[in-house]
Design a protein around this motif. Structure first.
Motif, mmCIF file in Angstrom:
data_model
loop_
_atom_site.group_PDB
_atom_site.id
_atom_site.type_symbol
_atom_site.label_atom_id
_atom_site.label_comp_id
_atom_site.label_asym_id
_atom_site.label_seq_id
_atom_site.Cartn_x
_atom_site.Cartn_y
_atom_site.Cartn_z
ATOM 1 N N PRO A 168 -56.534 -15.989 -14.314
ATOM 2 C CA PRO A 168 -55.216 -16.646 -14.269
ATOM 3 C C PRO A 168 -54.507 -16.484 -15.611
ATOM 4 O O PRO A 168 -55.123 -16.605 -16.688
ATOM 5 N N LEU A 169 -53.220 -16.167 -15.564
ATOM 6 C CA LEU A 169 -52.419 -15.995 -16.769
ATOM 7 C C LEU A 169 -51.298 -17.027 -16.773
ATOM 8 O O LEU A 169 -50.592 -17.207 -15.774
ATOM 9 N N ARG A 170 -51.129 -17.699 -17.891
ATOM 10 C CA ARG A 170 -50.049 -18.682 -18.010
ATOM 11 C C ARG A 170 -48.736 -17.971 -18.291
ATOM 12 O O ARG A 170 -48.660 -17.107 -19.170
ATOM 13 N N GLN A 171 -47.710 -18.320 -17.546
ATOM 14 C CA GLN A 171 -46.398 -17.686 -17.686
ATOM 15 C C GLN A 171 -45.593 -18.435 -18.741
ATOM 16 O O GLN A 171 -45.180 -19.580 -18.541
ATOM 17 N N THR A 172 -45.359 -17.792 -19.875
ATOM 18 C CA THR A 172 -44.656 -18.432 -20.995
ATOM 19 C C THR A 172 -43.182 -18.045 -21.043
ATOM 20 O O THR A 172 -42.399 -18.670 -21.757
ATOM 21 N N VAL A 173 -42.798 -16.999 -20.323
ATOM 22 C CA VAL A 173 -41.401 -16.574 -20.241
ATOM 23 C C VAL A 173 -41.049 -16.392 -18.772
ATOM 24 O O VAL A 173 -41.827 -15.831 -18.006
ATOM 25 N N GLY A 174 -39.899 -16.881 -18.389
ATOM 26 C CA GLY A 174 -39.483 -16.741 -17.000
ATOM 27 C C GLY A 174 -39.938 -17.924 -16.156
ATOM 28 O O GLY A 174 -40.773 -18.727 -16.572
ATOM 29 N N ILE A 175 -39.373 -18.022 -14.974
ATOM 30 C CA ILE A 175 -39.737 -19.094 -14.055
ATOM 31 C C ILE A 175 -40.456 -18.493 -12.856
ATOM 32 O O ILE A 175 -40.232 -17.345 -12.479
ATOM 33 N N ALA A 176 -41.338 -19.292 -12.273
ATOM 34 C CA ALA A 176 -42.209 -18.792 -11.209
ATOM 35 C C ALA A 176 -41.403 -18.364 -9.991
ATOM 36 O O ALA A 176 -40.533 -19.093 -9.522
ATOM 37 N N MET A 177 -41.724 -17.185 -9.446
ATOM 38 C CA MET A 177 -40.993 -16.653 -8.304
ATOM 39 C C MET A 177 -41.161 -17.501 -7.057
ATOM 40 O O MET A 177 -40.242 -17.672 -6.277
ATOM 41 N N GLY A 178 -42.335 -18.070 -6.844
ATOM 42 C CA GLY A 178 -42.593 -18.790 -5.602
ATOM 43 C C GLY A 178 -42.359 -20.278 -5.677
ATOM 44 O O GLY A 178 -42.540 -20.982 -4.683
ATOM 45 N N CYS A 179 -41.944 -20.786 -6.812
ATOM 46 C CA CYS A 179 -41.744 -22.224 -6.970
ATOM 47 C C CYS A 179 -40.451 -22.659 -6.289
ATOM 48 O O CYS A 179 -39.396 -22.050 -6.514
ATOM 49 N N PRO A 180 -40.468 -23.719 -5.457
ATOM 50 C CA PRO A 180 -39.254 -24.157 -4.764
ATOM 51 C C PRO A 180 -38.115 -24.547 -5.702
ATOM 52 O O PRO A 180 -36.946 -24.472 -5.322
ATOM 53 N N ALA A 184 -32.962 -23.291 -7.946
ATOM 54 C CA ALA A 184 -32.029 -24.265 -8.493
ATOM 55 C C ALA A 184 -31.956 -24.164 -10.015
ATOM 56 O O ALA A 184 -30.879 -24.295 -10.615
ATOM 57 N N LEU A 185 -33.100 -23.919 -10.652
ATOM 58 C CA LEU A 185 -33.109 -23.792 -12.107
ATOM 59 C C LEU A 185 -32.376 -22.538 -12.561
ATOM 60 O O LEU A 185 -31.651 -22.564 -13.571
ATOM 61 N N ALA A 186 -32.537 -21.432 -11.836
ATOM 62 C CA ALA A 186 -31.832 -20.195 -12.186
ATOM 63 C C ALA A 186 -30.322 -20.388 -12.042
ATOM 64 O O ALA A 186 -29.547 -19.969 -12.911
ATOM 65 N N LEU A 187 -29.894 -21.037 -10.960
ATOM 66 C CA LEU A 187 -28.465 -21.281 -10.757
ATOM 67 C C LEU A 187 -27.905 -22.210 -11.832
ATOM 68 O O LEU A 187 -26.778 -22.012 -12.305
ATOM 69 N N THR A 188 -28.683 -23.190 -12.222
ATOM 70 C CA THR A 188 -28.243 -24.103 -13.274
ATOM 71 C C THR A 188 -28.089 -23.377 -14.601
ATOM 72 O O THR A 188 -27.116 -23.594 -15.341
ATOM 73 N N ALA A 189 -29.045 -22.498 -14.911
ATOM 74 C CA ALA A 189 -28.980 -21.749 -16.166
ATOM 75 C C ALA A 189 -27.749 -20.840 -16.199
ATOM 76 O O ALA A 189 -27.035 -20.777 -17.213
ATOM 77 N N LEU A 190 -27.478 -20.144 -15.107
ATOM 78 C CA LEU A 190 -26.306 -19.273 -15.060
ATOM 79 C C LEU A 190 -25.011 -20.078 -15.136
ATOM 80 O O LEU A 190 -24.057 -19.685 -15.819
ATOM 81 N N ALA A 191 -24.974 -21.214 -14.438
ATOM 82 C CA ALA A 191 -23.785 -22.067 -14.493
ATOM 83 C C ALA A 191 -23.536 -22.567 -15.914
ATOM 84 O O ALA A 191 -22.386 -22.634 -16.379
ATOM 85 N N PHE A 192 -24.605 -22.904 -16.619
ATOM 86 C CA PHE A 192 -24.494 -23.370 -18.004
ATOM 87 C C PHE A 192 -23.906 -22.276 -18.897
ATOM 88 O O PHE A 192 -23.007 -22.532 -19.706
ATOM 89 N N MET A 193 -24.406 -21.053 -18.732
ATOM 90 C CA MET A 193 -23.901 -19.945 -19.549
ATOM 91 C C MET A 193 -22.441 -19.644 -19.237
ATOM 92 O O MET A 193 -21.629 -19.397 -20.151
ATOM 93 N N GLU A 194 -22.085 -19.658 -17.967
ATOM 94 C CA GLU A 194 -20.705 -19.359 -17.583
ATOM 95 C C GLU A 194 -19.754 -20.462 -18.027
ATOM 96 O O GLU A 194 -18.660 -20.191 -18.528
ATOM 97 N N HIS A 195 -20.162 -21.715 -17.838
ATOM 98 C CA HIS A 195 -19.324 -22.834 -18.268
ATOM 99 C C HIS A 195 -19.100 -22.783 -19.777
ATOM 100 O O HIS A 195 -17.966 -22.981 -20.254
#
Length: 405
Positions: A168-180, A184-195
């Protein structure tokens, strides 16, 4: 992050709470970003974009005090894909974006201690999510903004990938592909950058830039004055004004030499350089000949078999299911054309030819089109499709020719 995750249900509820905050802030105008709610909102979004961009007041008045001539306005469209969005987002950026959203939400609802009641799946309708505490914890759970933040921190801290069987490898960069919660977190991050980017654009220049985005599919348009080097240079600078984190790579998918640009299930284009438009995309080439022969539209076409959308008549189960699949296709066309009649006639013709290629019975297709509601297929398109020669003069021996790429 997979289905075996014991916290999957909590993460799903957390994601819905995050999207509720983002939706509410967008509705009340406290978050300004490019997010489009759904693919079917494309046409209405483009109409709003044309209304915003094709406004003479976007430019200073002429020396004599008159407004700029609208006929001089020209649009430029650029489409990008945010490459490897999930795997590239740094954890600190995700946390910063969530902190911004929760802070903005509290200001929006004017509550120092805000709560969100998230319905429990199977016990209450999803649409009944609301701000405030749950009135019945058996049907909806209460989430505080602090509990949302805590669960996101936990998800980021304990995100692992499986390498082989025992590594098992701990993911230190990026968000998990299969996490529900990842979407929402990706959309929030993009909205933050655009705003954040929008806040740095001078107020007088802001209306000259229009953007739309579904997840990581990004399209931006700017307006300038024809034969005016200064306003064209300003338009180019506006395209560069939307700043994303350095870890995100924007891959341009539009080609200035090509009129049409793929976007979702459609193609975006600038009509005569003056307005944004779109059309439903089909990889098969079907050209309508304007000539009419014995009341039937004359067709010339070729099918590129590697790119067909539909499978054979034996697929999709009973005829009733086939009907719903095809009707769903026509309904999606509503989101890909400012001129619905044109969209459903052109894309519908391609669809009919493709289905005939796969030996769908002519009588089945005629019946399907005739019985479609006006909300599914508009009346004028229905008449055009029923007049196609292939449906008016059925043949069992001739099939559309197929050509390889």
């Amino acid at each position: 992050a997979g289905h075996s995750d014991p916290m999957r249900g909590s993460k799903n509820a957390c994601a819905r709470a995050i999207m509720f905050m983002l939706d509410r802030c967008e509705q009340r105008g406290t978050v300004d970003n490019m997010r489009m709610i759904s693919c079917t909102a494309l046409t209405n979004t483009l109409r709003a974009g044309n209304q915003q961009l094709r406004n003479a007041n976007n430019f200073p008045a002429n020396s004599d005090g008159t407004a700029v001539d609208v006929s001089k306005l020209r649009l430029k469209l650029v489409v990008h894909d945010v490459a490897q969005l999930y795997t590239s987002l740094p954890h600190d950026v995700v946390r910063e974006a969530l902190a911004w959203l929760t802070s903005t939400y509290k200001k929006t609802v004017r509550q120092k201690q805000a709560f969100i009641a998230v319905p429990i799946r199977g016990r209450q309708a999803k649409s009944q999510i609301h701000g405030g505490r749950s009135q019945n914890e058996a049907t909806a759970t209460t989430w505080s903004l602090e509990s949302i933040t805590a669960l996101v921190d936990l998800s980021l801290e304990f995100s692992y990938l499986q390498l082989g069987v025992d590594h098992p490898l701990r993911q230190t960069v990026g968000i998990a592909m299969g996490c529900p919660a990842s979407g929402a977190l990706a959309l929030t991050a993009l909205a933050f950058m655009e705003h954040s980017s929008y806040q740095k654009i001078p107020a007088a220049m802001r209306p000259r830039l229009f953007g739309l985005r579904i997840m990581d599919d990004l399209a931006r348009a700017v307006v300038y004055l024809v034969d005016d080097a200064q306003t064209e240079a300003e338009a180019d600078r506006l395209l560069q004004a939307t700043k994303y984190h350095d870890s995100l790579i924007l891959e341009q998918t539009s080609d200035p030499a090509q009129h049409f640009t793929r976007y979702l299930e459609g193609e975006l284009f600038v009509h005569e350089g003056r307005s944004l438009d779109c059309r439903f995309f089909n990889p098969n080439v079907v050209r309508l000949n304007p000539g009419v022969d014995s009341g039937a539209v004359s067709l010339s076409y070729e099918l590129r078999c590697e790119k067909l959308r539909f499978r054979s008549w034996s697929s999709y189960g009973p005829p009733s299911v086939k009907r719903q699949v095809i009707y769903g296709f026509f309904r999606r066309m509503h989101g890909y054309g400012l001129d619905l009649e044109r969209t459903q006639t052109e894309a519908g013709t391609q669809l009919v030819i493709e289905l005939l290629h796969y030996n769908y019975p002519v009588q089945f297709l005629r019946s399907l089109i005739e019985q479609a509601t006006d909300e599914t297929i508009c009346p004028l398109s229905k008449c055009s499709l029923l007049s196609l020669r292939e449906l008016v003069e059925p043949t069992t021996t001739r099939r559309p020719c197929a050509t390889p790429w």
